[in-house]
Design an enzyme around this catalytic site. Structure first.
Site, short mmCIF file in Angstrom:
data_model
loop_
_atom_site.label_atom_id
_atom_site.label_comp_id
_atom_site.label_asym_id
_atom_site.label_seq_id
_atom_site.Cartn_x
_atom_site.Cartn_y
_atom_site.Cartn_z
CG HIS A 20 34.46 36.94 39.72
ND1 HIS A 20 34.33 36.01 40.73
CD2 HIS A 20 35.04 36.28 38.69
CE1 HIS A 20 34.81 34.85 40.33
NE2 HIS A 20 35.24 34.99 39.09
CD GLU A 21 36.40 37.98 35.36
OE1 GLU A 21 37.59 37.62 35.35
OE2 GLU A 21 35.46 37.18 35.33
CG HIS B 128 39.88 35.92 38.96
ND1 HIS B 128 40.08 34.81 39.75
CD2 HIS B 128 38.68 35.71 38.34
CE1 HIS B 128 39.06 33.97 39.62
NE2 HIS B 128 38.19 34.50 38.78
CD GLU C 102 36.57 31.24 39.02
OE1 GLU C 102 35.77 32.19 38.99
OE2 GLU C 102 37.60 31.20 38.33
#
Length: 269
Positions: free
Chosen positions: A134-135, A138, A195
């Site tokens: 997820h990070e 980003h 997100e």
């Protein structure tokens, strides 16, 4: 002045087009990597200097190992899909910081921090991979620069309204309504979309890295339990609700496995 503001908005709108390689969509981004990455790197170094960074432990080594596997998987995907130089300016770094906060975050250019407080929720290396994917996503999707760009447009809208409205009472009413309306109606949905996008991209690259994407929904079930059900309504939050994320991740996990199969990955950790 009004004409100048209109011209600036039009200019930024035209100049802001950058394609997200994972979605094929144009994104709102006024900031080139050459401008935003050095700022992010300096802020990251400052943060590390002001906090207790954990080095040499098994947990710290695991954070680095997972980060390297997932960023390598991302580079593999990008190269295979026509973006071989996409990551040339990225300087990946993964640090574990002693903090009880249940969180992890990423800065533009690949600077990532995990807090020790999230490790009881991740539980395993695969759980760490869910958060890391997820990070990393980003960073890959330039979400930091996009948030800054959206904030600039929000400020321009406020300035334009204040220039156009001469009556002080009406201007005050506009400022109150604009502040709430632009935040709830634009900025928060924009953040939630980031997100959701990072969840989907992250699931894909963690699978290519050999981590089981089925674990993502399980992790968010633990996150939900840890929160005790205390969360604002989704429309007032920067993030999708836990239930939304669990449903999405459960739906996308088989698709992530199909994508990983294209790279010869059929068994998962």
């Amino acid at each position: 002045m009004r004409r100048l503001l209109i011209m600036l908005v039009v200019f930024f709108g035209v100049a802001a087009c950058k394609t997200n390689p994972f979605t094929g969509k144009s994104t709102l981004n006024f900031y080139p990597n050459s401008q935003i990455f050095p700022m992010a790197f300096a802020q990251y170094d400052q943060f590390l200097g002001e906090n207790k960074v954990i080095k040499g432990t098994s947990d710290a080594q695991m954070i680095t190992k997972v980060g390297q596997r997932i960023s390598s998987a991302a580079e593999r995907w990008l190269s295979a899909n026509g973006y071989p130089g996409y990551l040339k300016d990225y300087k990946w770094e993964y640090n574990l910081v002693d903090d009880k906060t249940v969180n992890a975050w990423c800065m533009p250019g690949g600077k990532i921090v995990f807090y020790t407080g999230i490790l009881p929720i991740t539980q395993t290396e695969t759980g760490v991979a869910v958060v890391m994917g997820h990070e990393v996503a980003h960073a890959l999707a330039d979400h930091g620069a996009q948030r800054m760009s959206a904030g600039m447009l929000q400020q321009l809208g406020a300035v334009a309204g204040n220039v156009a409205i001469q009556d002080p009472e009406k201007r005050n009413t506009f400022n109150q309504a604009y502040g709430v309306g632009s935040t709830v109606g634009l900025m928060l949905p924009f953040s939630r979309s980031h997100e959701t996008e990072a969840d989907r991209i992250g699931l894909q690259i963690m699978a290519i890295a050999g981590y089981n994407p089925d674990e993502a929904a399980e992790l968010w079930k633990r996150m939900k339990a840890n929160s005790g059900g205390q969360a604002p309504p989704e429309f007032l939050s920067t993030h999708p609700s836990n239930d939304t994320r669990i449903a999405n991740l459960s739906q996308w996990a088989p698709l992530a496995k199909q994508e990983a199969a294209k790279y010869g990955v059929s068994s998962f950790q």
